[in-house]
Design a protein around this motif. Structure first.
Motif, mmCIF file in Angstrom:
data_model
loop_
_atom_site.group_PDB
_atom_site.id
_atom_site.type_symbol
_atom_site.label_atom_id
_atom_site.label_comp_id
_atom_site.label_asym_id
_atom_site.label_seq_id
_atom_site.Cartn_x
_atom_site.Cartn_y
_atom_site.Cartn_z
ATOM 1 N N PRO A 72 107.801 7.848 -23.931
ATOM 2 C CA PRO A 72 108.492 6.959 -22.991
ATOM 3 C C PRO A 72 107.699 6.822 -21.688
ATOM 4 N N LEU A 73 107.442 5.584 -21.286
ATOM 5 C CA LEU A 73 106.671 5.313 -20.077
ATOM 6 C C LEU A 73 107.600 5.296 -18.873
ATOM 7 N N PHE A 74 107.275 6.113 -17.891
ATOM 8 C CA PHE A 74 108.067 6.191 -16.667
ATOM 9 C C PHE A 74 107.438 5.357 -15.553
ATOM 10 N N ASP A 75 106.125 5.363 -15.457
ATOM 11 C CA ASP A 75 105.438 4.632 -14.392
ATOM 12 C C ASP A 75 103.986 4.427 -14.811
ATOM 13 N N SER A 76 103.341 3.427 -14.230
ATOM 14 C CA SER A 76 101.923 3.190 -14.475
ATOM 15 C C SER A 76 101.355 2.370 -13.332
ATOM 16 N N GLY A 77 100.035 2.342 -13.236
ATOM 17 C CA GLY A 77 99.413 1.576 -12.173
ATOM 18 C C GLY A 77 97.903 1.663 -12.247
ATOM 19 N N HIS A 78 97.242 0.896 -11.393
ATOM 20 C CA HIS A 78 95.791 0.976 -11.286
ATOM 21 C C HIS A 78 95.392 0.676 -9.847
ATOM 22 N N PHE A 79 94.260 1.233 -9.435
ATOM 23 C CA PHE A 79 93.772 1.042 -8.079
ATOM 24 C C PHE A 79 92.994 -0.263 -7.979
ATOM 25 N N ASN A 80 92.719 -0.660 -6.736
ATOM 26 C CA ASN A 80 91.812 -1.775 -6.513
ATOM 27 C C ASN A 80 90.457 -1.427 -7.122
ATOM 28 N N PRO A 81 89.781 -2.389 -7.778
ATOM 29 C CA PRO A 81 88.489 -2.087 -8.422
ATOM 30 C C PRO A 81 87.434 -1.514 -7.484
ATOM 31 N N SER A 82 87.587 -1.716 -6.172
ATOM 32 C CA SER A 82 86.585 -1.192 -5.236
ATOM 33 C C SER A 82 86.733 0.304 -4.995
ATOM 34 N N VAL A 83 87.837 0.905 -5.449
ATOM 35 C CA VAL A 83 88.065 2.340 -5.269
ATOM 36 C C VAL A 83 87.485 3.083 -6.465
ATOM 37 N N ARG A 84 86.642 4.073 -6.191
ATOM 38 C CA ARG A 84 85.972 4.838 -7.244
ATOM 39 C C ARG A 84 86.143 6.334 -7.013
ATOM 40 N N VAL A 85 85.951 7.091 -8.079
ATOM 41 C CA VAL A 85 85.884 8.542 -7.942
ATOM 42 C C VAL A 85 84.520 8.892 -7.347
ATOM 43 N N PHE A 86 84.514 9.744 -6.316
ATOM 44 C CA PHE A 86 83.263 10.196 -5.715
ATOM 45 C C PHE A 86 82.726 11.323 -6.575
ATOM 46 N N ASP A 87 81.693 11.026 -7.340
ATOM 47 C CA ASP A 87 81.234 11.897 -8.421
ATOM 48 C C ASP A 87 80.857 13.299 -7.962
ATOM 49 N N LYS A 88 80.346 13.450 -6.736
ATOM 50 C CA LYS A 88 79.851 14.745 -6.282
ATOM 51 C C LYS A 88 80.936 15.632 -5.697
ATOM 52 N N GLY A 89 82.140 15.110 -5.551
ATOM 53 C CA GLY A 89 83.230 15.926 -5.065
ATOM 54 C C GLY A 89 83.331 15.993 -3.550
ATOM 55 N N PHE A 90 84.472 16.459 -3.083
ATOM 56 C CA PHE A 90 84.751 16.509 -1.652
ATOM 57 C C PHE A 90 83.796 17.434 -0.913
ATOM 58 N N VAL A 91 83.316 18.465 -1.591
ATOM 59 C CA VAL A 91 82.403 19.406 -0.945
ATOM 60 C C VAL A 91 81.116 18.714 -0.519
ATOM 61 N N GLU A 92 80.642 17.745 -1.307
ATOM 62 C CA GLU A 92 79.428 17.021 -0.954
ATOM 63 C C GLU A 92 79.680 16.080 0.221
ATOM 64 N N ALA A 93 80.862 15.468 0.251
ATOM 65 C CA ALA A 93 81.195 14.565 1.350
ATOM 66 C C ALA A 93 81.283 15.310 2.676
ATOM 67 N N MET A 94 81.661 16.565 2.636
ATOM 68 C CA MET A 94 81.794 17.364 3.858
ATOM 69 C C MET A 94 80.494 18.058 4.243
ATOM 70 N N GLY A 95 79.432 17.822 3.467
ATOM 71 C CA GLY A 95 78.148 18.424 3.804
ATOM 72 C C GLY A 95 77.992 19.856 3.336
ATOM 73 N N ARG A 96 78.820 20.277 2.392
ATOM 74 C CA ARG A 96 78.763 21.633 1.839
ATOM 75 C C ARG A 96 78.828 22.709 2.920
ATOM 76 N N VAL A 97 79.705 22.460 3.881
ATOM 77 C CA VAL A 97 79.937 23.440 4.941
ATOM 78 C C VAL A 97 81.374 23.924 4.842
ATOM 79 N N ALA A 98 81.554 25.224 4.719
ATOM 80 C CA ALA A 98 82.894 25.788 4.603
ATOM 81 C C ALA A 98 83.675 25.553 5.888
ATOM 82 N N HIS A 99 84.959 25.265 5.751
ATOM 83 C CA HIS A 99 85.807 25.073 6.919
ATOM 84 C C HIS A 99 85.857 26.371 7.723
#
Length: 260
Positions: free
Chosen positions: A123-150
């Motif tokens: 049974p389907l409860f919900d579904s959706g899709h993002f705008n085509p311009s939105v992508r998964v950032f392949d390298k992960g959040f750690v790469e976006a933050m410069g690999r510096v621990a908080h």
């Protein structure tokens, strides 16, 4: 005494200066207007996905049934939009269904087996899709933050974290108290990456607990403690525009931005 008449116009230097300032402001405004819609769509997509996760968990608790969120996310190299489906799993056999259909792309590819009656559908409860311009950032959040621990993620704090059960070892990029959340790839619980779309599933139990599997029904290597997925807009902004959605196995959902 003879009065002299003063010229009330502008000199060529003054006019050139004003025109130059207007040109610079126009260029900056154009750049901002070009990036802003991308970031707005990205923020909307991340918030929509976080809302879908929270809704699925509430639905599982309220209906006393397992609920599953299925994710098929194109990577930066693939133009297909990110899609998700939220379904009820009344027979608690979605894991077996994933294992039996490892190449699934949409919900139509997943037909429940026993103990479900022949010809049944989830049974389907919900579904959706993002705008085509939105992508998964392949390298992960750690790469976006410069690999510096908080700076707040200290060894003393890690021993006091109680937001999740099970493994609590991450890369310490998210701020406290989410230091333990893994973020070394675009989707930490999914199958895929690079030129292969990310696919995975999030399971919501009636008692409020949450677990994760990849597209083949296997739990992530770090266990079921927590997971994250990172998004970025294509065509506007660099890694600083990345946003991440964090999910713990106790049902906590948060979004974070790499913008500093």
């Amino acid at each position: 005494m003879k009065r002299t008449r003063r010229n009330s116009g502008f000199s060529l230097v003054e006019m050139s200066t004003v025109v130059g300032i207007i040109a610079i402001l126009a260029a900056l405004s154009f750049a901002a207007l070009d990036v802003l819609p991308q970031r707005t769509r990205l923020t909307g997509g991340a918030l929509e996905f976080a809302a879908a996760i929270s809704s699925a968990r509430s639905h599982a608790y309220g209906r006393n049934h397992r609920v599953v969120l299925l994710l098929n996310a194109g990577t930066e190299a693939i133009g297909n939009p990110i899609e998700y489906w939220v379904v009820v799993d009344p027979w608690s056999n979605m894991t077996a269904t994933l294992k039996a259909n490892p190449d699934w792309k949409t919900l139509n590819d997943l037909k429940p087996g026993p103990p479900a009656p022949a010809g049944s559908e989830y049974p389907l409860f919900d579904s959706g899709h993002f705008n085509p311009s939105v992508r998964v950032f392949d390298k992960g959040f750690v790469e976006a933050m410069g690999r510096v621990a908080h700076k707040g993620c200290t060894a003393e704090l890690k021993g006091k974290i109680a937001l999740a059960r099970g493994p609590t070892e991450g890369t310490s990029t998210f701020p406290p108290p989410f230091c333990f959340v893994p973020n070394e790839k675009g989707c930490t619980f999914c199958t895929g990456g690079g030129t292969v779309p990310y696919r995975g599933a999030i399971f919501f139990e009636p008692d409020g607990t949450v677990s994760f599997t990849d597209a083949l029904g296997n739990p992530p290597l770090n266990g079921d403690g927590s997971a994250s997925i990172s998004f970025r807009p294509m065509g506007g902004g660099g890694p600083e525009s990345v946003q991440a959605v964090v999910i713990t196995n106790t049902g906590i959902v948060r979004t974070f931005s790499a913008y500093r």
